[in-house]
Design a protein around this motif. Structure first.
Motif, PDB file in Angstrom:
ATOM      1  N   GLY A   1       0.818  -1.200   0.000  1.00  0.00           N
ATOM      2  CA  GLY A   1       0.000   0.000   0.000  1.00  0.00           C
ATOM      3  C   GLY A   1       0.851   1.248   0.000  1.00  0.00           C
ATOM      4  O   GLY A   1       2.084   1.190  -0.128  1.00  0.00           O
ATOM      5  N   VAL A   2       0.189   2.372   0.149  1.00  0.00           N
ATOM      6  CA  VAL A   2       0.841   3.679   0.125  1.00  0.00           C
ATOM      7  C   VAL A   2       0.566   4.376   1.455  1.00  0.00           C
ATOM      8  O   VAL A   2      -0.562   4.358   1.964  1.00  0.00           O
ATOM      9  CB  VAL A   2       0.310   4.534  -1.042  1.00  0.00           C
ATOM     10  CG1 VAL A   2       0.923   5.928  -1.024  1.00  0.00           C
ATOM     11  CG2 VAL A   2       0.603   3.843  -2.377  1.00  0.00           C
ATOM     12  N   VAL A   3       1.597   4.992   2.009  1.00  0.00           N
ATOM     13  CA  VAL A   3       1.447   5.748   3.245  1.00  0.00           C
ATOM     14  C   VAL A   3       0.753   7.073   2.931  1.00  0.00           C
ATOM     15  O   VAL A   3       1.223   7.851   2.094  1.00  0.00           O
ATOM     16  CB  VAL A   3       2.814   6.022   3.897  1.00  0.00           C
ATOM     17  CG1 VAL A   3       2.647   6.861   5.163  1.00  0.00           C
ATOM     18  CG2 VAL A   3       3.529   4.711   4.217  1.00  0.00           C
ATOM     19  N   ASP A   4      -0.390   7.334   3.585  1.00  0.00           N
ATOM     20  CA  ASP A   4      -1.075   8.606   3.347  1.00  0.00           C
ATOM     21  C   ASP A   4      -1.197   9.456   4.608  1.00  0.00           C
ATOM     22  O   ASP A   4      -1.629  10.607   4.540  1.00  0.00           O
ATOM     23  CB  ASP A   4      -2.452   8.401   2.699  1.00  0.00           C
ATOM     24  CG  ASP A   4      -3.383   7.531   3.518  1.00  0.00           C
ATOM     25  OD1 ASP A   4      -3.089   7.282   4.712  1.00  0.00           O
ATOM     26  OD2 ASP A   4      -4.414   7.109   2.976  1.00  0.00           O
ATOM     27  N   GLU A   5      -0.809   8.914   5.766  1.00  0.00           N
ATOM     28  CA  GLU A   5      -0.725   9.709   6.990  1.00  0.00           C
ATOM     29  C   GLU A   5       0.466   9.219   7.793  1.00  0.00           C
ATOM     30  O   GLU A   5       0.735   8.019   7.859  1.00  0.00           O
ATOM     31  CB  GLU A   5      -2.006   9.578   7.824  1.00  0.00           C
ATOM     32  CG  GLU A   5      -3.225  10.249   7.231  1.00  0.00           C
ATOM     33  CD  GLU A   5      -4.424  10.211   8.161  1.00  0.00           C
ATOM     34  OE1 GLU A   5      -4.230   9.925   9.368  1.00  0.00           O
ATOM     35  OE2 GLU A   5      -5.540  10.448   7.684  1.00  0.00           O
ATOM     36  N   GLY A   6       1.179  10.169   8.417  1.00  0.00           N
ATOM     37  CA  GLY A   6       2.347   9.822   9.216  1.00  0.00           C
ATOM     38  C   GLY A   6       3.411  10.881   9.081  1.00  0.00           C
ATOM     39  O   GLY A   6       3.139  11.994   8.602  1.00  0.00           O
ATOM     40  N   PRO A   7       4.646  10.588   9.493  1.00  0.00           N
ATOM     41  CA  PRO A   7       5.740  11.546   9.348  1.00  0.00           C
ATOM     42  C   PRO A   7       5.885  12.001   7.889  1.00  0.00           C
ATOM     43  O   PRO A   7       5.712  11.209   6.958  1.00  0.00           O
ATOM     44  CB  PRO A   7       6.965  10.746   9.801  1.00  0.00           C
ATOM     45  CG  PRO A   7       6.419   9.716  10.736  1.00  0.00           C
ATOM     46  CD  PRO A   7       5.078   9.351  10.167  1.00  0.00           C
ATOM     47  N   ARG A   8       6.220  13.266   7.726  1.00  0.00           N
ATOM     48  CA  ARG A   8       6.227  13.869   6.391  1.00  0.00           C
ATOM     49  C   ARG A   8       7.076  13.070   5.390  1.00  0.00           C
ATOM     50  O   ARG A   8       6.681  12.896   4.237  1.00  0.00           O
ATOM     51  CB  ARG A   8       6.765  15.303   6.489  1.00  0.00           C
ATOM     52  CG  ARG A   8       6.841  16.047   5.158  1.00  0.00           C
ATOM     53  CD  ARG A   8       7.297  17.474   5.370  1.00  0.00           C
ATOM     54  NE  ARG A   8       8.577  17.524   6.081  1.00  0.00           N
ATOM     55  CZ  ARG A   8       9.762  17.350   5.478  1.00  0.00           C
ATOM     56  NH1 ARG A   8       9.819  17.126   4.187  1.00  0.00           N
ATOM     57  NH2 ARG A   8      10.872  17.410   6.186  1.00  0.00           N
ATOM     58  N   GLU A   9       8.234  12.598   5.832  1.00  0.00           N
ATOM     59  CA  GLU A   9       9.130  11.914   4.898  1.00  0.00           C
ATOM     60  C   GLU A   9       8.603  10.543   4.453  1.00  0.00           C
ATOM     61  O   GLU A   9       9.127   9.945   3.509  1.00  0.00           O
ATOM     62  CB  GLU A   9      10.536  11.760   5.494  1.00  0.00           C
ATOM     63  CG  GLU A   9      10.586  11.004   6.803  1.00  0.00           C
ATOM     64  CD  GLU A   9      10.501  11.926   7.999  1.00  0.00           C
ATOM     65  OE1 GLU A   9      11.238  11.663   8.987  1.00  0.00           O
ATOM     66  OE2 GLU A   9       9.712  12.883   7.968  1.00  0.00           O
ATOM     67  N   TRP A  10       7.551  10.058   5.131  1.00  0.00           N
ATOM     68  CA  TRP A  10       6.963   8.780   4.742  1.00  0.00           C
ATOM     69  C   TRP A  10       5.760   8.940   3.807  1.00  0.00           C
ATOM     70  O   TRP A  10       5.342   7.956   3.186  1.00  0.00           O
ATOM     71  CB  TRP A  10       6.515   8.007   5.983  1.00  0.00           C
ATOM     72  CG  TRP A  10       7.632   7.279   6.665  1.00  0.00           C
ATOM     73  CD1 TRP A  10       8.516   7.789   7.573  1.00  0.00           C
ATOM     74  CD2 TRP A  10       7.995   5.902   6.486  1.00  0.00           C
ATOM     75  NE1 TRP A  10       9.399   6.815   7.966  1.00  0.00           N
ATOM     76  CE2 TRP A  10       9.105   5.641   7.323  1.00  0.00           C
ATOM     77  CE3 TRP A  10       7.486   4.867   5.708  1.00  0.00           C
ATOM     78  CZ2 TRP A  10       9.721   4.402   7.396  1.00  0.00           C
ATOM     79  CZ3 TRP A  10       8.082   3.611   5.781  1.00  0.00           C
ATOM     80  CH2 TRP A  10       9.187   3.392   6.612  1.00  0.00           C
ATOM     81  N   ILE A  11       5.195  10.123   3.707  1.00  0.00           N
ATOM     82  CA  ILE A  11       3.993  10.291   2.893  1.00  0.00           C
ATOM     83  C   ILE A  11       4.288   9.948   1.440  1.00  0.00           C
ATOM     84  O   ILE A  11       5.243  10.443   0.834  1.00  0.00           O
ATOM     85  CB  ILE A  11       3.465  11.744   2.995  1.00  0.00           C
ATOM     86  CG1 ILE A  11       3.123  12.089   4.452  1.00  0.00           C
ATOM     87  CG2 ILE A  11       2.246  11.930   2.095  1.00  0.00           C
ATOM     88  CD1 ILE A  11       2.063  11.224   5.072  1.00  0.00           C
ATOM     89  N   GLY A  12       3.460   9.087   0.874  1.00  0.00           N
ATOM     90  CA  GLY A  12       3.627   8.657  -0.511  1.00  0.00           C
ATOM     91  C   GLY A  12       4.503   7.442  -0.698  1.00  0.00           C
ATOM     92  O   GLY A  12       4.626   6.929  -1.817  1.00  0.00           O
ATOM     93  N   ALA A  13       5.135   6.977   0.380  1.00  0.00           N
ATOM     94  CA  ALA A  13       6.011   5.805   0.257  1.00  0.00           C
ATOM     95  C   ALA A  13       5.195   4.544  -0.009  1.00  0.00           C
ATOM     96  O   ALA A  13       4.142   4.332   0.583  1.00  0.00           O
ATOM     97  CB  ALA A  13       6.831   5.632   1.532  1.00  0.00           C
ATOM     98  N   ARG A  14       5.683   3.706  -0.912  1.00  0.00           N
ATOM     99  CA  ARG A  14       5.079   2.389  -1.149  1.00  0.00           C
ATOM    100  C   ARG A  14       5.717   1.392  -0.190  1.00  0.00           C
ATOM    101  O   ARG A  14       6.941   1.343  -0.068  1.00  0.00           O
ATOM    102  CB  ARG A  14       5.288   1.936  -2.590  1.00  0.00           C
ATOM    103  CG  ARG A  14       4.583   2.803  -3.619  1.00  0.00           C
ATOM    104  CD  ARG A  14       4.722   2.212  -5.023  1.00  0.00           C
ATOM    105  NE  ARG A  14       6.103   1.917  -5.370  1.00  0.00           N
ATOM    106  CZ  ARG A  14       6.555   0.717  -5.735  1.00  0.00           C
ATOM    107  NH1 ARG A  14       5.734  -0.308  -5.840  1.00  0.00           N
ATOM    108  NH2 ARG A  14       7.831   0.545  -6.028  1.00  0.00           N
ATOM    109  N   VAL A  15       4.885   0.596   0.460  1.00  0.00           N
ATOM    110  CA  VAL A  15       5.405  -0.303   1.486  1.00  0.00           C
ATOM    111  C   VAL A  15       4.779  -1.683   1.362  1.00  0.00           C
ATOM    112  O   VAL A  15       3.658  -1.851   0.875  1.00  0.00           O
ATOM    113  CB  VAL A  15       5.148   0.257   2.906  1.00  0.00           C
ATOM    114  CG1 VAL A  15       5.938   1.538   3.138  1.00  0.00           C
ATOM    115  CG2 VAL A  15       3.656   0.495   3.151  1.00  0.00           C
ATOM    116  N   PHE A  16       5.535  -2.679   1.821  1.00  0.00           N
ATOM    117  CA  PHE A  16       5.054  -4.057   1.969  1.00  0.00           C
ATOM    118  C   PHE A  16       4.980  -4.353   3.454  1.00  0.00           C
ATOM    119  O   PHE A  16       5.855  -3.956   4.227  1.00  0.00           O
ATOM    120  CB  PHE A  16       6.004  -5.046   1.306  1.00  0.00           C
ATOM    121  CG  PHE A  16       5.691  -6.489   1.639  1.00  0.00           C
ATOM    122  CD1 PHE A  16       4.771  -7.189   0.893  1.00  0.00           C
ATOM    123  CD2 PHE A  16       6.306  -7.128   2.719  1.00  0.00           C
ATOM    124  CE1 PHE A  16       4.456  -8.516   1.212  1.00  0.00           C
ATOM    125  CE2 PHE A  16       6.001  -8.437   3.047  1.00  0.00           C
ATOM    126  CZ  PHE A  16       5.072  -9.139   2.285  1.00  0.00           C
ATOM    127  N   GLY A  17       3.947  -5.082   3.856  1.00  0.00           N
ATOM    128  CA  GLY A  17       3.837  -5.492   5.246  1.00  0.00           C
ATOM    129  C   GLY A  17       3.124  -6.822   5.383  1.00  0.00           C
ATOM    130  O   GLY A  17       2.426  -7.275   4.467  1.00  0.00           O
TER     131      GLY A  17
END
Length: 320
Positions: free
Chosen positions: A65-81
Motif C-alpha cells: 500500500g501507500v502511506v497517506d498519513e504519518g511523518p512527512r518523509e513517509w507520505i507517498g512511500a510504497r510499502v510491503f507489510g
C-alpha cells in the motif's frame, strides 16, 4: 521520502491505504477451513490478525500500500507489510518495509514467499556444485527455486506433478521433471508440496547422508512419513524450516527486517512476474479464498490447482 535502507522516525504511526494483497494459498486455506491445531494457535497468528482461531478471524500477511498519513518523509512511500486483507491499516514504521522503486506493487506481494525461500536456503545452505531438488512448484517452491537458480549448483531440478506447471517452470529457464523422472543422489531436497507423497519421494531421491528440508505445513493433518525402508540405513536427515524465525545458522547475525530487505532486493528479477497467476477485485475475496481452498472446485481442478500468487486488487475500494 525515505530510502530503502533507512528507517526514519522508527516506531512512528502510519496509515496505509492498501493497493493490493495476495492470498497465501497453503496457510490461508488451512485457516479458511478451520484446520489450525489448537496447540499452535498462538504460534500461527499473523502479525496483525484480528480475532482468534478458528473463527471469527481476519487473516492474511501479504499486503502492499501507500502511506497517506504519518511523518512527512513517509507520505507517498510504497510499502510491503505482513498485513491482512483490509483496505487500510494503522501500523508503525517498524511494521512495514519500503518497496524498491524497480519493483511494482504486484511483484512486491511475493516478498513473503521470497523471504520464506531465503530462510529455507539459509536453513541448510547448498554448497558449491551440490545437487538440489525442490519438490512442489507452488508459490513457495517456485520462489525458492528461482533463488537457488542463481547459485553455482551442479544440478537443480523442480519436481512437479502438474504438466502445465512444469511448462511454466521450463519457460523460466528451470529444469522441471515429473516425480518418476526425478534424479536421485541429491545432496539436498527441499520439500514444499504439502503432500505426504512428495515427502516420501524426497526421501527416495536424497543421497546417502543427505538432507531433506521440510518446508510444508500440514495444519491439523498428520502425514505418513516412510521412516522405514532406507531412511536409517542411508543416514538421512529431515530438518524443519519455518519462516517465523530467522534460520538458526543466521539468527545471531540477521534480523527479520534485514531478511525482508534481502527478499525485496531479490525480487529484482523479471521471472517472478510469472508467479502472478490471477487478479481479482477486493469484493471477490470471499469467493476467491473459497475456490483456492478447493471449496468451489470440488476436486480442486480449477483455481486451487492453477493459482500460484493470486492478487486481490484494492484500488476500487477507495473510489466508493
Amino acid at each position: 521520502m525515505p530510502t530503502p535502507h533507512a528507517n526514519p522516525d522508527s516506531g512512528s504511526e502510519l496509515r496505509i491505504t492498501t493497493t493490493a494483497s495476495a492470498v497465501s494459498k497453503g496457510t490461508e486455506s488451512l485457516v479458511h477451513t478451520g484446520r489450525i491445531p489448537a496447540r499452535v494457535e498462538d504460534l500461527m497468528r499473523a502479525p496483525h490478525q484480528l480475532g482468534d482461531f478458528p473463527f471469527p478471524v481476519s487473516y492474511g500477511y501479504l499486503g502492499v500500500g501507500v502511506v497517506d498519513e504519518g511523518p512527512r518523509e513517509w507520505i507517498g512511500a510504497r510499502v510491503f507489510g505482513l498485513l491482512p486483507h483490509h483496505s487500510h491499516h494503522i501500523v508503525t514504521t517498524e511494521d512495514v518495509h519500503l518497496i524498491p522503486d524497480d519493483i511494482d506493487d504486484h511483484r512486491a506481494l511475493l516478498a513473503g514467499a521470497v523471504e520464506t525461500g531465503l530462510n529455507i536456503l539459509w536453513q541448510q545452505p547448498p554448497r558449491f556444485a551440490d545437487r538440489v531438488a525442490v519438490i512442489g512448484a507452488g508459490m513457495i517452491g517456485t520462489s525458492t527455486a528461482l533463488l537457488a537458480s542463481r547459485m553455482p549448483l551442479d544440478r537443480l531440478e523442480i519436481v512437479e506433478t502438474d504438466p502445465d506447471r512444469r511448462t511454466l517452470l521450463t519457460d523460466l529457464g528451470l529444469t522441471a521433471v515429473a516425480p518418476d523422472d526425478a534424479s536421485s543422489d541429491c545432496d539436498l531436497v527441499i520439500h514444499t508440496s504439502g503432500n505426504q507423497a512428495g515427502l516420501a519421494r524426497g526421501l527416495e531421491i536424497t543421497g546417502d547422508d543427505g538432507t531433506v528440508i521440510e518446508a510444508s505445513w500440514y495444519g491439523s493433518d498428520s502425514p505418513s512419513v516412510p521412516l522405514g525402508a532406507d531412511f536409517h540405513a542411508r543416514r538421512l536427515s529431515i530438518i524443519a524450516s519455518q519462516v517465523g524465525e530467522v534460520a538458526a545458522g543466521h539468527r545471531a547475525r540477521r534480523t527479520r527486517a534485514q531478511r525482508m530487505r534481502a527478499a525485496l532486493t531479490a525480487l529484482n528479477d523479471d521471472r517472478f512476474d510469472a508467479l502472478i497467476t490471477g487478479v481479482s477485485d477486493w469484493t471477490e475475496l470471499p469467493t476467491i479464498i473459497d475456490e483456492l481452498s478447493g471449496g468451489s472446485d470440488g476436486d480442486g481442478s480449477g483455481l486451487a490447482r492453477t493459482a500460484l500468487c493470486h492478487v486481490i486488487d484494492f484500488t476500487g475500494a477507495h473510489t466508493r
